[in-house]
Structure formats: structure tokens, C-alpha cells
Design a protein around this motif. Structure first.
Motif, PDB file in Angstrom:
ATOM      1  N   CYS A 237      55.199   6.031 -73.892  1.00 14.81           N
ATOM      2  CA  CYS A 237      55.403   4.808 -74.408  1.00 14.81           C
ATOM      3  C   CYS A 237      54.656   3.729 -73.835  1.00 14.81           C
ATOM      4  O   CYS A 237      54.635   3.160 -72.557  1.00 14.81           O
ATOM      5  N   ILE A 238      53.825   3.128 -74.884  1.00 11.60           N
ATOM      6  CA  ILE A 238      52.885   1.905 -74.217  1.00 11.60           C
ATOM      7  C   ILE A 238      53.359   0.408 -74.853  1.00 11.60           C
ATOM      8  O   ILE A 238      53.706   0.358 -76.078  1.00 11.60           O
ATOM      9  N   GLY A 239      53.722  -0.230 -73.709  1.00  9.88           N
ATOM     10  CA  GLY A 239      54.060  -1.546 -74.118  1.00  9.88           C
ATOM     11  C   GLY A 239      53.717  -2.788 -73.104  1.00  9.88           C
ATOM     12  O   GLY A 239      53.090  -2.395 -72.063  1.00  9.88           O
ATOM     13  N   ASP A 240      53.735  -4.101 -73.492  1.00 10.20           N
ATOM     14  CA  ASP A 240      53.212  -4.863 -72.462  1.00 10.20           C
ATOM     15  C   ASP A 240      54.567  -5.888 -72.024  1.00 10.20           C
ATOM     16  O   ASP A 240      54.196  -6.757 -71.388  1.00 10.20           O
ATOM     17  N   ASN A 241      55.574  -5.413 -72.420  1.00 11.99           N
ATOM     18  CA  ASN A 241      56.669  -6.311 -71.721  1.00 11.99           C
ATOM     19  C   ASN A 241      57.486  -5.390 -70.773  1.00 11.99           C
ATOM     20  O   ASN A 241      58.042  -4.271 -71.208  1.00 11.99           O
ATOM     21  N   VAL A 242      57.676  -5.709 -69.545  1.00  9.59           N
ATOM     22  CA  VAL A 242      58.433  -4.965 -68.426  1.00  9.59           C
ATOM     23  C   VAL A 242      59.798  -4.811 -68.731  1.00  9.59           C
ATOM     24  O   VAL A 242      60.406  -3.628 -69.071  1.00  9.59           O
ATOM     25  N   ASP A 243      60.524  -5.694 -69.273  1.00 10.28           N
ATOM     26  CA  ASP A 243      61.621  -5.959 -69.296  1.00 10.28           C
ATOM     27  C   ASP A 243      62.217  -5.016 -70.592  1.00 10.28           C
ATOM     28  O   ASP A 243      63.552  -4.642 -70.943  1.00 10.28           O
ATOM     29  N   ALA A 244      61.446  -5.018 -71.874  1.00  7.67           N
ATOM     30  CA  ALA A 244      61.723  -4.243 -72.743  1.00  7.67           C
ATOM     31  C   ALA A 244      61.038  -2.974 -73.001  1.00  7.67           C
ATOM     32  O   ALA A 244      61.882  -1.924 -72.857  1.00  7.67           O
ATOM     33  N   ASP A 245      59.819  -2.760 -72.812  1.00  6.50           N
ATOM     34  CA  ASP A 245      59.097  -1.581 -72.920  1.00  6.50           C
ATOM     35  C   ASP A 245      59.319  -0.705 -71.795  1.00  6.50           C
ATOM     36  O   ASP A 245      59.489   0.609 -71.930  1.00  6.50           O
ATOM     37  N   ILE A 246      58.987  -1.359 -70.607  1.00  7.07           N
ATOM     38  CA  ILE A 246      58.957  -0.221 -69.449  1.00  7.07           C
ATOM     39  C   ILE A 246      60.537  -0.041 -68.962  1.00  7.07           C
ATOM     40  O   ILE A 246      60.687   1.176 -68.714  1.00  7.07           O
ATOM     41  N   ILE A 247      61.566  -0.778 -68.951  1.00  9.25           N
ATOM     42  CA  ILE A 247      62.743  -0.433 -68.500  1.00  9.25           C
ATOM     43  C   ILE A 247      63.310   0.631 -69.736  1.00  9.25           C
ATOM     44  O   ILE A 247      63.957   1.523 -69.435  1.00  9.25           O
ATOM     45  N   GLY A 248      62.838   0.354 -70.913  1.00 10.62           N
ATOM     46  CA  GLY A 248      63.365   1.092 -72.143  1.00 10.62           C
ATOM     47  C   GLY A 248      62.673   2.659 -71.938  1.00 10.62           C
ATOM     48  O   GLY A 248      63.630   3.613 -72.084  1.00 10.62           O
ATOM     49  N   ALA A 249      61.636   2.869 -71.521  1.00 12.74           N
ATOM     50  CA  ALA A 249      61.120   4.154 -71.404  1.00 12.74           C
ATOM     51  C   ALA A 249      61.560   4.805 -70.226  1.00 12.74           C
ATOM     52  O   ALA A 249      61.712   6.109 -70.281  1.00 12.74           O
TER      53      ALA A 249
END
Length: 383
Positions: free
Chosen positions: A322-334
Motif C-alpha cells: 500500500c503506497i501512500g503519502d499521508n501517515v494518518d490515512a495511508d499508513i495507519i490504514g495499511a
């Protein structure tokens, strides 16, 4: 690059990835891409993003786009991204913030055609009326613009605002639901059954007022409109929330071509929660969709498995990156999605390392950090 210690070593994952890709075993990795800040900045492609997608297409590796964006149909967003990246994007791979609502929309759809008894649903956000009608298939809907058109006193400043700009009025009428819409014509809602915020609001002050009106009117019974000459009965807000509120994007900030982060629907929710608390002294209850909610990742996995069903090379997904730039959305989500999901943070969008950047916690720490999506993909292909 850095990694979370609870995951397998980078060398192990790289070896698994390389073996799977090069030797075409039955297992395959799969990918979930955020769009803004990962593939695009505004309407400009981030270096290497087009080439990454082209290579995945060539190798027939499953992937989807998972964005917290809204206000467009999946087909429209796919066409937009295709245009910006100059590469064909399959609409079946596009997951907007509202898309998983399709699985539960029957819980909110009105079955009884008797409009005197059925509640309407207040639809809020730029382009949200179009999405609710065409993508989600809802019929008994009313936009914030229509709400105000039924009673000019609902937000008188708004009426003066749009009266001074005919072009702006036309834009709002098209994007926010024209009051002359055939589904709405001659139908005056007696009750609002739910509020659905499906994209960033165009006119926040109007929408904050109207949402509070609907949430705190007893049983959602907002009397509209007052007949000419009819005496208006003064009323008070209820002390507790009366109807459900659905919001599809909790991103506080997002990236575009401006040099500083921009406020998103999450910022609107902060304002709404503050007002609701001030009025009722109770917390606002929100049925939240969009990243980082697990429902988004479950839906993405379902689409990836659907792609796998027609794939002649692979029959099993190993890891989902899961590749993202937003810690609160992409990283927490993954990180919260399950063991097979691997979180990859890129520094090409919202996240910028440096002084003042909050330290990672066990919930926010990504498995890997790369400069951009091309650097991530190159590491996995060439090692």
C-alpha cells in the motif's frame, strides 16, 4: 529506506518479490496506490509514476487505486487520471472514498415511492449529488443547494452570495444538484433520514448550518418550505443527534501543486464536531468511510482478488503493498488492514521529513519509506 521491525526483513521481501515476478510462480504481490501525492501532484504526473503502472500492466500484476477523493464517478476519475498520466486507467480499478458504500447503500435506499412518508437524504459536497444518484443509485436525495432554494431564510447570506455571481450560481446548480432536477421537482421533503457528506463542501458555512439543522431537528423533521403568509413556529434544537451522519473522507490535509498542504474534508469534520459539541455538549456520531477505515482495504482486496480470477499467471496474492503519502490515512490504514498488507510511505506529497515532523508511533510507523513511487518500485524489481 527504513522499515518497521515487526515485519520481515527487507531482503526477505525483496527476494520473495523477485522470485514471484521473474519466475511467475502461483503467488503474486499486489499493489494499492494512493493518487494525490503518489502518482500525481494536481494535474502533473510525479516522475516515474506512469512507468510503474505501465510495467505492472505488462507483467499483469494486480493493482488498484485507493483515493480519499470524491465528487466524481469512478469512470470520471479514471478518465481524469488517464489524461494526466497519459496511460489508460481501468475504471474497475478505481476506488473512490464513497465506492464501498455501494455494498450497504440498500440500507439507506428508500423503497416506498410515497414521498409523503419517505425521508430524503441530505447530500453534501462538491459533485456529491451526482455521485449519490449515479454511482450509489439513491433517489430520494436533496442537496444543500436545493435545501436553501426551498427556504431562502435557511441561509440568507448564501442567497446574497450567489446572486452576485451568475456563473458561480450555474456551477453550484450543476455540481450541487439543480433544484429543477426531475427526481426532485414538486417533491417537498418532510423529513431528512440521513446526512451524507460525499466530498469536500464548496460552501462550508452554508453546509455546516444545514447539517446541524438536520441532525438536531426531532426525527429529522425539518419543515420546508414555509408557505407564504404562514406563521413560523419557533423551535429549538434537540439535545441529541437524531439521524445518521455518513462522511467519506477524514483527510485533514492533502497535497496539490500549491507549496503548502491544503485542508480537506477532515478539516470540515473538525469544524462540524466543534459546533455540534458547542450546541449539544455531546460528541458527534459519524459513520466514517474512506482511508484509514478497514472497510476501504477490504473492498480493495476484493477487487484485487477479482483481477486474480481472470489472471492466467497467478492464483494467489502474497503481500499487498500500500503506497501512500499521508501517515494518518495511508499508513495507519495499511498497518491496521491485516498481516498481508505492507505500508509504504513516499515523500512526494503530504509527508515531509524534517524538523517539526511528528515521530512515528507503533501505529503510524511505515514498513518502508522511499522518496517516491518509482524509487520504491525500482528497489523491488532490480534487487
Amino acid at each position: 529506506m527504513r522499515m518497521r521491525s515487526t515485519q520481515q526483513p527487507l531482503s526477505t521481501l525483496l527476494r520473495q518479490f523477485s522470485t514471484t515476478i521473474c519466475h511467475k510462480k502461483s503467488k503474486t504481490p499486489a499493489f494499492i496506490f494512493d493518487i494525490d501525492g503518489v502518482l500525481l501532484l494536481g494535474d502533473k504526473a510525479i516522475d516515474g509514476s506512469k512507468e510503474v503502472l505501465a510495467d505492472l500492466n505488462k507483467r499483469e500484476i494486480p493493482y488498484v487505486f485507493l483515493t480519499n477523493g470524491g465528487g466524481k464517478l469512478e469512470e470520471e476519475k479514471a478518465a481524469q487520471v488517464s489524461d494526466y498520466l497519459n496511460i489508460k486507467v481501468d475504471p474497475e480499478k478505481m476506488i473512490m472514498s464513497h465506492t464501498p458504500l455501494k455494498d450497504i447503500v440498500h440500507d439507506y435506499q428508500i423503497e416506498n415511492p410515497n414521498v409523503d412518508e419517505d425521508p430524503f437524504h441530505l447530500i453534501v459536497g462538491n459533485g456529491a449529488y451526482h455521485v449519490a444518484k449515479e454511482s450509489l443509485g439513491l433517489t430520494n436525495i436533496i442537496s444543500a443547494h436545493q435545501f436553501v432554494s426551498l427556504n431562502k431564510h435557511a441561509h440568507p447570506c448564501y442567497e446574497k452570495f450567489i446572486a452576485s455571481n451568475d456563473t458561480l450560481n450555474d456551477i453550484i446548480s450543476i455540481d450541487d444538484g439543480d433544484a429543477r432536477d426531475n427526481l426532485f421537482q414538486g417533491r417537498c421533503p418532510k423529513r431528512i433520514g440521513s446526512v451524507m457528506v460525499l466530498h469536500d463542501p464548496f460552501y462550508a458555512m452554508r453546509d455546516l448550518q444545514i447539517i446541524i439543522d438536520c441532525l438536531l431537528s426531532p426525527h429529522g423533521e425539518v419543515t420546508l418550505p414555509a408557505q407564504k403568509g404562514e406563521k413560523v413556529e419557533r423551535a429549538r434544537y434537540a439535545t441529541t443527534q437524531q439521524i445518521p451522519l455518513i462522511m467519506t473522507n477524514n483527510d485533514f490535509q492533502y497535497s496539490n501543486q500549491f507549496h503548502l498542504p491544503r485542508f480537506g474534508q477532515g478539516a470540515f469534520q473538525v469544524a462540524l464536531r466543534s459546533i455540534f459539541d458547542k450546541v449539544t455538549k455531546t460528541p458527534l456520531d459519524v459513520l466514517q468511510y474512506g482511508k484509514p477505515m478497514p472497510v476501504q482495504y477490504a473492498y480493495a482486496k476484493k477487487l484485487l482478488e477479482k483481477q486474480l480470477a481472470t489472471n492466467h499467471q497467478f492464483d494467489h496474492i502474497d503481500h499487498i503493498y500500500c503506497i501512500g503519502d499521508n501517515v494518518d490515512a495511508d499508513i495507519i490504514g495499511a498497518n491496521n488492514a491485516g498481516e498481508e498488507f505492507v505500508s509504504v510511505l513516499v515523500e512526494s506529497g503530504v509527508y515531509v521529513a524534517g524538523p517539526g515532523t511528528p515521530p512515528f508511533t507503533k501505529h503510524t510507523k511505515p514498513d518502508f519509506i522511499f522518496q517516491n513511487v518509482a524509487a520504491f518500485y525500482d528497489a523491488f524489481i532490480n534487487k
